[in-house]
Design an enzyme around this catalytic site. Structure first.
Site, mmCIF file in Angstrom:
data_model
loop_
_atom_site.group_PDB
_atom_site.id
_atom_site.type_symbol
_atom_site.label_atom_id
_atom_site.label_comp_id
_atom_site.label_asym_id
_atom_site.label_seq_id
_atom_site.Cartn_x
_atom_site.Cartn_y
_atom_site.Cartn_z
ATOM 1 N N CYS A 143 0.826 -1.208 0.000
ATOM 2 C CA CYS A 143 0.000 0.000 0.000
ATOM 3 C C CYS A 143 0.867 1.267 0.000
ATOM 4 O O CYS A 143 1.476 1.575 -1.006
ATOM 5 C CB CYS A 143 -0.999 -0.020 1.154
ATOM 6 N N HIS A 162 -3.767 -5.277 0.237
ATOM 7 C CA HIS A 162 -3.448 -5.547 1.646
ATOM 8 C C HIS A 162 -3.407 -7.045 1.943
ATOM 9 O O HIS A 162 -4.303 -7.580 2.609
ATOM 10 C CB HIS A 162 -4.466 -4.853 2.550
ATOM 11 N N GLU A 219 -1.640 -8.533 4.059
ATOM 12 C CA GLU A 219 -1.462 -8.781 5.494
ATOM 13 C C GLU A 219 -2.777 -9.046 6.213
ATOM 14 O O GLU A 219 -2.818 -9.767 7.230
ATOM 15 C CB GLU A 219 -0.721 -7.598 6.148
#
Length: 250
Positions: free
Chosen positions: A112, A220, A222
């Site tokens: 990001c 994203h 994660e």
């Protein structure tokens, strides 16, 4: 054998009138539980960090997302109020770390804000409020919903055949969770575009002349790294690269 350690540069945050050097739990958790590496949170300072001293002690660099944006002055543009919020201490910390990690062949995963920092660090530029451009979707985080809903996997990206990232998540259409209002405008000369959204927004890059793993994604991974297959694959690949680097220098 001890787990290898990665560096995660901190954001500057203020809580109850006190300044904190902070990193979001999702990144640290994904690093530990999926990449199987430990993390050092690197304080963000506008001056005083010793980049090589930091990188001497770690085996990888994870540059996380953030609510702040890279300051436009760092890619030759005038800052507008709408371009913020900014975090100059983070900019001053991450950009030198990115450049030096690449020079040293230290594995790098940029997410990001991280992909935007990677692009700026290597000479590229960014576009703000991309949803205002003709033909570009509104990639911003949905308002007034809980975080799991906001970060739901719901957008297609098109992964280029033969790209670095295709080794890990496959080629063609892949579903991701991409939430942003800035994006790469001019791609840095050393970056190869790996994936784009259907509206043409750049969603993943790799470093062309990298000595090792060096990938940036606008989405994203994660957030759902423990349950979403493409997200898990990216973090597992990063962890493998970190362990290989640690083994080579042992």
């Amino acid at each position: 054998m001890p787990k290898p350690i990665i560096a995660i540069p901190a954001d500057i945050r203020e809580f109850d009138g006190t300044i904190w050097h902070a990193a979001q739990n999702q990144y640290v958790r994904a690093a530990l539980n999926v990449a199987d590496v430990m993390s050092f949170i690197i304080p963000a300072f506008e001056a005083g960090n010793d980049t090589d001293a930091i990188l001497d002690r770690v085996d990888g660099l994870l540059v996380s997302g953030s609510a702040t944006n890279v300051h436009p002055s760092l890619y030759g543009q005038q800052a507008r109020d709408s371009d913020g919020p900014f975090d100059p201490a983070r900019d001053a910390t991450t950009l030198p770390l990115i450049r030096r990690a690449l020079e040293r062949g230290i594995p790098l995963l940029a997410i990001c804000r991280g992909i935007q920092e990677l692009n700026v660090a290597l000479g590229g530029t960014l576009a703000s409020e991309i949803q205002e451009q003709p033909g570009v979707w509104d990639h911003r985080k949905p308002a007034d919903v809980d975080r799991d809903t906001a970060f739901a996997v719901r957008q297609n990206v098109i992964v280029a055949k033969g790209s670095c990232i295709a080794r890990y998540i496959g080629t063609g259409e892949v579903m991701v969770n991409s939430l942003h209002r800035q994006a790469i405008s001019k791609t840095a000369p050393r970056l190869q575009v790996e994936a784009v959204a259907e509206d043409g927004t750049i969603e993943a890059v790799s470093v062309i002349d990298a000595k090792g793993f060096a990938i940036g994604v606008q989405w994203h991974p994660e957030y759902w790294a423990e349950t979403d297959a493409p997200s898990r694959a990216l973090f597992e690949a990063f962890g493998d690269a970190v362990r290989a680097y640690a083994g080579d220098r042992a």
